[in-house]
Design a protein around this motif. Structure first.
Motif, mmCIF file in Angstrom:
data_model
loop_
_atom_site.group_PDB
_atom_site.id
_atom_site.type_symbol
_atom_site.label_atom_id
_atom_site.label_comp_id
_atom_site.label_asym_id
_atom_site.label_seq_id
_atom_site.Cartn_x
_atom_site.Cartn_y
_atom_site.Cartn_z
ATOM 1 N N ILE A 71 0.839 -1.199 0.000
ATOM 2 C CA ILE A 71 0.000 0.000 0.000
ATOM 3 C C ILE A 71 0.872 1.245 0.000
ATOM 4 C CG2 ILE A 71 -1.723 1.320 1.295
ATOM 5 C CD1 ILE A 71 -2.794 -1.328 2.358
ATOM 6 N N PHE A 72 1.933 1.174 0.749
ATOM 7 C CA PHE A 72 2.842 2.308 0.800
ATOM 8 C C PHE A 72 3.350 2.629 -0.604
ATOM 9 C CE2 PHE A 72 7.223 3.939 1.533
ATOM 10 C CZ PHE A 72 6.840 5.175 2.006
ATOM 11 N N ARG A 73 3.751 1.591 -1.321
ATOM 12 C CA ARG A 73 4.237 1.782 -2.697
ATOM 13 C C ARG A 73 3.145 2.349 -3.575
ATOM 14 N NH1 ARG A 73 6.540 -3.638 -3.115
ATOM 15 N NH2 ARG A 73 8.599 -3.500 -2.160
ATOM 16 N N LYS A 74 1.970 1.781 -3.415
ATOM 17 C CA LYS A 74 0.844 2.194 -4.254
ATOM 18 C C LYS A 74 0.533 3.671 -4.034
ATOM 19 C CE LYS A 74 -3.724 0.880 -5.649
ATOM 20 N NZ LYS A 74 -5.013 1.192 -5.261
ATOM 21 N N LEU A 75 0.480 4.060 -2.787
ATOM 22 C CA LEU A 75 0.142 5.447 -2.474
ATOM 23 C C LEU A 75 1.249 6.383 -2.954
ATOM 24 C CD1 LEU A 75 -1.364 5.048 1.100
ATOM 25 C CD2 LEU A 75 -2.576 5.317 -1.058
ATOM 26 N N LYS A 76 2.457 5.928 -2.876
ATOM 27 C CA LYS A 76 3.585 6.737 -3.314
ATOM 28 C C LYS A 76 3.500 6.946 -4.826
ATOM 29 C CE LYS A 76 8.304 7.288 -1.859
ATOM 30 N NZ LYS A 76 9.546 6.612 -1.511
ATOM 31 N N ASN A 77 3.141 5.867 -5.506
ATOM 32 C CA ASN A 77 2.979 5.974 -6.955
ATOM 33 C C ASN A 77 1.895 6.966 -7.326
ATOM 34 O OD1 ASN A 77 4.960 4.185 -7.540
ATOM 35 N ND2 ASN A 77 3.576 2.416 -7.712
ATOM 36 N N GLU A 78 0.870 6.972 -6.526
ATOM 37 C CA GLU A 78 -0.227 7.905 -6.808
ATOM 38 C C GLU A 78 0.134 9.311 -6.337
ATOM 39 O OE1 GLU A 78 -3.587 6.157 -4.907
ATOM 40 O OE2 GLU A 78 -3.635 4.454 -6.282
ATOM 41 N N GLU A 79 1.314 9.433 -5.809
ATOM 42 C CA GLU A 79 1.829 10.705 -5.318
ATOM 43 C C GLU A 79 0.911 11.351 -4.297
ATOM 44 O OE1 GLU A 79 4.844 12.522 -8.502
ATOM 45 O OE2 GLU A 79 2.734 12.786 -8.957
ATOM 46 N N LYS A 80 0.354 10.504 -3.476
ATOM 47 C CA LYS A 80 -0.459 11.056 -2.399
ATOM 48 C C LYS A 80 0.470 11.285 -1.224
ATOM 49 C CE LYS A 80 -4.927 9.340 -3.578
ATOM 50 N NZ LYS A 80 -5.925 8.334 -3.357
ATOM 51 N N LYS A 81 0.185 12.310 -0.477
ATOM 52 C CA LYS A 81 1.019 12.614 0.671
ATOM 53 C C LYS A 81 0.691 11.658 1.805
ATOM 54 C CE LYS A 81 0.953 17.428 0.090
ATOM 55 N NZ LYS A 81 0.249 18.550 0.660
ATOM 56 N N ILE A 82 1.678 11.066 2.374
ATOM 57 C CA ILE A 82 1.449 10.284 3.575
ATOM 58 C C ILE A 82 2.304 10.868 4.675
ATOM 59 C CG2 ILE A 82 1.247 7.976 4.517
ATOM 60 C CD1 ILE A 82 1.932 6.981 1.729
#
Lengths: 413, 115
Positions: A71-82
């Motif tokens: 999920i971390f990778r996925k969200l990073k790909n979507e360039e969402k801020k975490i």
């Protein structure tokens, strides 16, 4: 290795995984999290077809850990801020989140979130069953006798409300806690009642709802902050009711049901567990509706026959109940008990306080009781008139049949 | 004895939106079926397949990546069993758990070449 898995292992693990992952990524990523968890179970169901892993739970936990990274990778790909995770996740931190105590902590956070007063009361039940209990939309719809589309709407409304109100994924503390705990208990009470009072014939679905409400209640009792007397009382109530779930005859009319149940089929271990819980519930002298409802249920269980029921005590508890929560159904119940005792003056007193409209779709119960009252006071015409009204307003077919039979008896009187 | 392949088509779990509970129940049925075949000595092997697919087609060797949603009849897995004839395999295939989800079993005999 055993060939079979623990019952509901997947369902319960689903709630665990969703809770832990939400703790890591936040409520705003709930949809991604749910998809990832679902994916894990599909994988498990395929790869466990031929050989079960030695430690199925460990397998699932490990899979959940891997999902964190996915999920971390996925969200990073979507360039969402975490927040907090920009510099990568330390595997030590992840491991700590998967300790048993931390998993329980995350689940409790999810329970409080799902039962948050900012959510619509109907949405709470569906949302809790989905995220905490791992039910699918189809299962929720079937359990609540509602259309799948309605459940979908409730779930998305709940998710929106969580984002709009910017709810924190936390266990409330201090002054906040009692109010929030009330809301949690109410949801569990409603889930339980959906199962217990459901008109659905399939006992399995009803048992699952009751069982789930009990599991969550027990879960809340594990945490010292949420170990409130009201929680004990609610759990006692659930135990007492569940003890006779198997022998329940599908009817909304509790007293009638009690009268006709086979008392030898009541499940004793649950009764004694209920008693233990009740002792803890009354340690302080403050009683909630759960206390009185449990006390009433316990009185019914104490009586070895319907005739030996201690009605005076039950009437007293109903009065207390009505004082805390003035609901018309309690008045009706008191009137019905009075008729049972052939105390027609008291019955009339309570009937006079009631309008059948107050009971909306349960108004047939009023007419049915009124018919009994007239029968008892030898006013046959009025008794028949009222049973007709009851037959006209009842929805459930089983109960309709019962009322029609009752009318026949009246006419042959 | 001959070898046959049972090919499982359709009933892709990812597509059907099964709940964790249903998945566990399904798995239990597959497990029981596998055990039954194993004990009877039929089962020679098999696999479940991931739903993602890469397809290469034509002289140009055109490559497409597909998911189960884009493929009508996706093969979800297979078992290889040893049995006397088609009838015997047909009997074995009665216990395939996913007929109610629209799944299909295709039985093919493994070709044997004389040496």
């Amino acid at each position: 290795m055993n060939d079979t898995l623990i019952d509901h292992l997947f369902r319960h693990h689903s709630g665990k995984m969703v809770s832990i992952l939400t703790r890591v990524f936040g409520l705003s990523h709930l949809e991604t999290i749910e998809d990832a968890v679902q994916d894990t179970f599909i994988k498990a169901s395929l790869s466990w077809r031929t050989t079960l892993p030695d430690n199925p739970e460990g397998w699932l936990i490990k899979a959940a850990k891997n999902r964190v990274i996915d999920i971390f990778r996925k969200l990073k790909n979507e360039e969402k801020k975490i927040l907090n995770f920009d510099k990568g996740i330390s595997s030590i931190a992840i491991n700590e989140l998967f300790l048993d105590t931390e998993i329980e902590d995350a689940q409790l956070r999810m329970i409080f979130t799902a039962c948050h007063p900012k959510l619509d009361s109907k949405d709470r039940i569906s949302f809790a069953l989905k995220t905490v209990s791992g039910f699918s939309i189809k299962e929720i719809a079937s359990a609540l006798l509602t259309k799948e589309n309605t459940i979908k709407k409730r779930l998305s409304r709940a998710k929106k409300a969580i984002i709009t109100a910017n709810l924190k994924f936390q266990i409330p503390l201090g002054k906040e806690l009692p109010k929030r705990l009330d809301s949690v208990l109410e949801v569990l009470y409603l889930i339980f009642n959906e199962g217990f009072h459901s008109n659905k014939k399939e006992i399995l679905i009803r048992k699952e709802l009751c069982g789930e409400a009990m599991r969550l209640c027990k879960f809340i009792l594990k945490n010292k902050h949420t170990q409130h007397p009201n929680t004990y009382a609610l759990f006692a109530l659930m135990c007492f009711h569940s003890a006779r779930l198997q022998s329940k005859i599908t009817t909304e009319n509790e007293l009638l049901d009690l009268k006709n149940q086979d008392r030898s089929t009541w499940y004793l271990p649950l009764i004694s567990l209920g008693n233990t819980m009740m002792t803890k519930a009354v340690e302080q002298n403050e009683f909630s509706t759960y206390h009185y409802e449990a006390a009433i249920a316990a009185e019914h269980l104490k009586a070895t026959t319907f005739k030996l029921t201690n009605w005076d005590k039950i009437l007293y508890y109903y009065d207390c109940l009505y004082a805390i929560q003035p609901m018309p159904i309690y008045l009706l119940t008191i009137a019905v008990i009075a008729i049972q005792n052939k105390d027609y003056t008291t019955a009339k007193l309570y009937f006079d306080k009631l309008n059948p409209e107050d009971l909306s779709q349960r108004s047939y119960l009023y007419y049915g009781a009124k018919s009994d009252y007239y029968k008892g006071t030898h006013q046959l015409q009025k008794a028949i008139l009222n049973i007709d009204l009851a037959i006209k307003t009842v929805i459930n077919q089983l109960e309709k049949k019962y009322l029609i039979r009752k009318k026949e008896v009246l006419e042959n009187h | 004895m001959k070898e046959f392949m049972m090919i499982f088509v359709g009933a892709d779990y990812a597509d059907l939106g099964l709940s964790p509970e249903e998945l566990q129940n399904r798995m239990g049925k597959w497990f029981a079926w596998g055990n039954k075949m194993g004990e009877a000595g039929y089962l020679k092997g098999g696999n479940a397949l991931n739903p993602n697919m890469r397809r290469i087609v034509g002289k140009e060797r055109t490559i497409t990546d597909l998911t189960s949603a884009e493929v009508k009849e996706i093969v979800g897995g297979y078992y290889v069993v040893e049995a006397k004839d088609f009838d015997a395999v047909q009997e074995i295939a009665q216990d395939y758990p996913d007929y109610d989800l629209g799944g299909t079993v295709e039985i093919r005999e493994v070709m044997v070449f004389d040496s």
